[in-house]
Design a protein around this motif. Sequence first.
Motif, PDB file in Angstrom:
ATOM      1  N   SER A   9       0.838  -1.186   0.000  1.00 17.77           N
ATOM      2  CA  SER A   9       0.000   0.000   0.000  1.00 17.77           C
ATOM      3  C   SER A   9       0.883   1.250   0.000  1.00 17.77           C
ATOM      4  O   SER A   9       1.678   1.443   0.900  1.00 17.77           O
ATOM      5  N   PRO A  77     -25.114  21.851  -6.535  1.00 17.17           N
ATOM      6  CA  PRO A  77     -25.362  20.542  -5.926  1.00 17.17           C
ATOM      7  C   PRO A  77     -25.351  19.401  -6.947  1.00 17.17           C
ATOM      8  O   PRO A  77     -25.159  18.248  -6.580  1.00 17.17           O
ATOM      9  N   ARG A  78     -25.549  19.711  -8.200  1.00 18.37           N
ATOM     10  CA  ARG A  78     -25.494  18.662  -9.229  1.00 18.37           C
ATOM     11  C   ARG A  78     -24.057  18.295  -9.564  1.00 18.37           C
ATOM     12  O   ARG A  78     -23.801  17.347 -10.304  1.00 18.37           O
ATOM     13  N   GLN A  79     -23.108  19.084  -9.058  1.00 20.08           N
ATOM     14  CA  GLN A  79     -21.676  18.845  -9.274  1.00 20.08           C
ATOM     15  C   GLN A  79     -21.339  18.733 -10.750  1.00 20.08           C
ATOM     16  O   GLN A  79     -20.617  17.825 -11.170  1.00 20.08           O
ATOM     17  N   LYS A 261     -32.754  22.644  -8.818  1.00 20.56           N
ATOM     18  CA  LYS A 261     -31.938  22.263  -7.650  1.00 20.56           C
ATOM     19  C   LYS A 261     -30.771  23.224  -7.497  1.00 20.56           C
ATOM     20  O   LYS A 261     -30.456  23.679  -6.402  1.00 20.56           O
TER      21      LYS A 261
ATOM     22  N   GLU B  12     -14.471   7.181  -8.676  1.00 19.20           N
ATOM     23  CA  GLU B  12     -15.177   8.449  -8.506  1.00 19.20           C
ATOM     24  C   GLU B  12     -16.615   8.241  -8.005  1.00 19.20           C
ATOM     25  O   GLU B  12     -17.121   9.017  -7.213  1.00 19.20           O
ATOM     26  N   ARG B  15     -16.608   7.138  -4.198  1.00 15.16           N
ATOM     27  CA  ARG B  15     -16.166   8.174  -3.275  1.00 15.16           C
ATOM     28  C   ARG B  15     -17.373   8.822  -2.581  1.00 15.16           C
ATOM     29  O   ARG B  15     -17.415   8.951  -1.370  1.00 15.16           O
ATOM     30  N   GLU B  19     -18.543   8.536   1.342  1.00 24.50           N
ATOM     31  CA  GLU B  19     -18.802   9.749   2.136  1.00 24.50           C
ATOM     32  C   GLU B  19     -20.189   9.695   2.763  1.00 24.50           C
ATOM     33  O   GLU B  19     -20.374  10.055   3.926  1.00 24.50           O
ATOM     34  N   GLN B  32      -8.729   2.211   3.811  1.00 33.33           N
ATOM     35  CA  GLN B  32      -8.339   2.388   2.406  1.00 33.33           C
ATOM     36  C   GLN B  32      -7.287   1.359   2.032  1.00 33.33           C
ATOM     37  O   GLN B  32      -6.256   1.281   2.655  1.00 33.33           O
ATOM     38  N   PRO B  34      -5.302  -0.661  -1.510  1.00 33.52           N
ATOM     39  CA  PRO B  34      -5.063  -0.366  -2.923  1.00 33.52           C
ATOM     40  C   PRO B  34      -6.281  -0.769  -3.756  1.00 33.52           C
ATOM     41  O   PRO B  34      -6.688  -1.925  -3.709  1.00 33.52           O
ATOM     42  N   GLU B  54     -27.357  13.238  -2.237  1.00 36.36           N
ATOM     43  CA  GLU B  54     -26.844  14.547  -1.845  1.00 36.36           C
ATOM     44  C   GLU B  54     -25.348  14.662  -2.177  1.00 36.36           C
ATOM     45  O   GLU B  54     -24.892  15.663  -2.707  1.00 36.36           O
ATOM     46  N   HIS B  55     -24.603  13.605  -1.848  1.00 38.90           N
ATOM     47  CA  HIS B  55     -23.161  13.657  -2.079  1.00 38.90           C
ATOM     48  C   HIS B  55     -22.811  13.505  -3.555  1.00 38.90           C
ATOM     49  O   HIS B  55     -21.805  14.010  -4.013  1.00 38.90           O
ATOM     50  N   MET B  56     -23.666  12.798  -4.274  1.00 45.51           N
ATOM     51  CA  MET B  56     -23.370  12.521  -5.663  1.00 45.51           C
ATOM     52  C   MET B  56     -23.909  13.598  -6.583  1.00 45.51           C
ATOM     53  O   MET B  56     -23.391  13.824  -7.670  1.00 45.51           O
ATOM     54  N   GLY B  57     -24.964  14.282  -6.136  1.00 50.07           N
ATOM     55  CA  GLY B  57     -25.542  15.348  -6.933  1.00 50.07           C
ATOM     56  C   GLY B  57     -26.410  14.850  -8.075  1.00 50.07           C
ATOM     57  O   GLY B  57     -26.674  15.562  -9.020  1.00 50.07           O
ATOM     58  N   ARG B  58     -26.849  13.597  -7.999  1.00 47.95           N
ATOM     59  CA  ARG B  58     -27.758  13.098  -9.038  1.00 47.95           C
ATOM     60  C   ARG B  58     -28.630  12.002  -8.434  1.00 47.95           C
ATOM     61  O   ARG B  58     -28.296  11.464  -7.380  1.00 47.95           O
ATOM     62  N   PRO B  59     -29.748  11.661  -9.097  1.00 49.38           N
ATOM     63  CA  PRO B  59     -30.560  10.569  -8.584  1.00 49.38           C
ATOM     64  C   PRO B  59     -29.755   9.269  -8.546  1.00 49.38           C
ATOM     65  O   PRO B  59     -28.929   9.029  -9.431  1.00 49.38           O
TER      66      PRO B  59
END
Lengths: 332, 89
Positions: A9, A77-79, A261, B12, B15, B19, B32, B34, B54-59
């Motif tokens: 690692s 918020p949609r990033q 949004k 991605e 992640r 979160e 974490q 490898p 919320e964290h992803m910003g999409r459905p």
Amino acid sequence: MQIDLRTVSIEPLRQTFDHIAARIGNDKAASRYLEATMDVQPNVNFHYRPTWDPAHEIFDASRTAITMKDWYALKDPRQFYYGTYTASRARMQETAEADFEFVESRGLDASYDDAARRIALDFYVPLRHVAWGANMNGASMCAYGYGTAITQPCLYQGMDQLGIAQYLTRLGLTLGDQAEVQFAKKAWLEQPQWQELRRLVEDTWVVKDWFELYVAQNVVIDSLVSGLAYTEVDQALNERAGSTVSLLTRFQTEWFADSSKWVDACMKVAAAENPSNKALLQQWLGHWRGRALAALQPVAKQALGADADDALARVSARLDARLAKAGLLSSN
Amino acid sequence: MSNVFIAFQTNEETRSIVEAILADNPNATVNQQPAMVKIDAPDQLVVRRSTVEEHMGRPFDLQELHINLITLTGHIDETDDEFTLSWAH
């Protein structure tokens, strides 16, 4: 001989760029959205002031009366950054294309009720000029705005509006022909019921304060026009003649839910920043909302007849509900 | 008290899922490795759709978990809104 496989690692020395780490901490990996957005716009060491506006630097936070300690608090918020934005719109476009194909392959356009067809053509096709105005405004907010966090989605919003204008044109070509599109332009330029709306759209083009433009366009005009066109008129046509028009306006419906949004999130952050922001936003909302409702009234009447006032009241109430959530309705 | 865990490929997509899990499960610890991220939690671990969105910003559909899932332990209780691992019957 025996070979032992073993995993080693390796801790990366740094998880992200220094300017991102300064915001989110050293120990966390940053999302691509953050890396593609935060502090991307230059802030210092500008050389010459633009000749077209010597009172400001080329990127200047004082082009709006809204103040923010950190302009990058206005996150999306949609990033969306370029990659996620285009991927998301490609998906929506694929669905919309399939819907157009469905309508054409089943002959739903040819068998559509003629009275409803007249209403749809007279109401939807001129709206492409409203969408084109919104495209100009999106580009303007992006050009004069401050901070990539908000200027980036402003441009996306403008591009979406260009797509909407094109879908409305195609609706005209599907339900009618090229003459209908020409006729709609003539209506936009000449028929009295469209003139207040046209005046409103043209007046937004010369709004200097880009955040006021954000309120006028993204909050007020978008939500009232979309609410009227893609909920109220759409439903009325559904009841009368089936869901052909809903299929042809699917992109706009999905887009409005998606973009709201972002629009609401930025309003909420800007209003919570300080009381003078909140007062300004409320003042702008009051002004533009009054104008937009008045401008939409004759158009709503043309499409909905006696139900126009009730429909506009419902649209307006839905905007109220959004503003209340963003903390902007207390003193109205 | 025994642990449950869930492990994802590191990318991605996951992640934001990780979160979200850490936000909803204060007792969870993240490990974490490898190309893999493993989350352990005592007794129970919840993945909430709303938090992931919320964290992803999409459905997000909780079934999408399986695309990046490596392994998990615990009994699964799955609804449209929550994916729960625990040892409860």
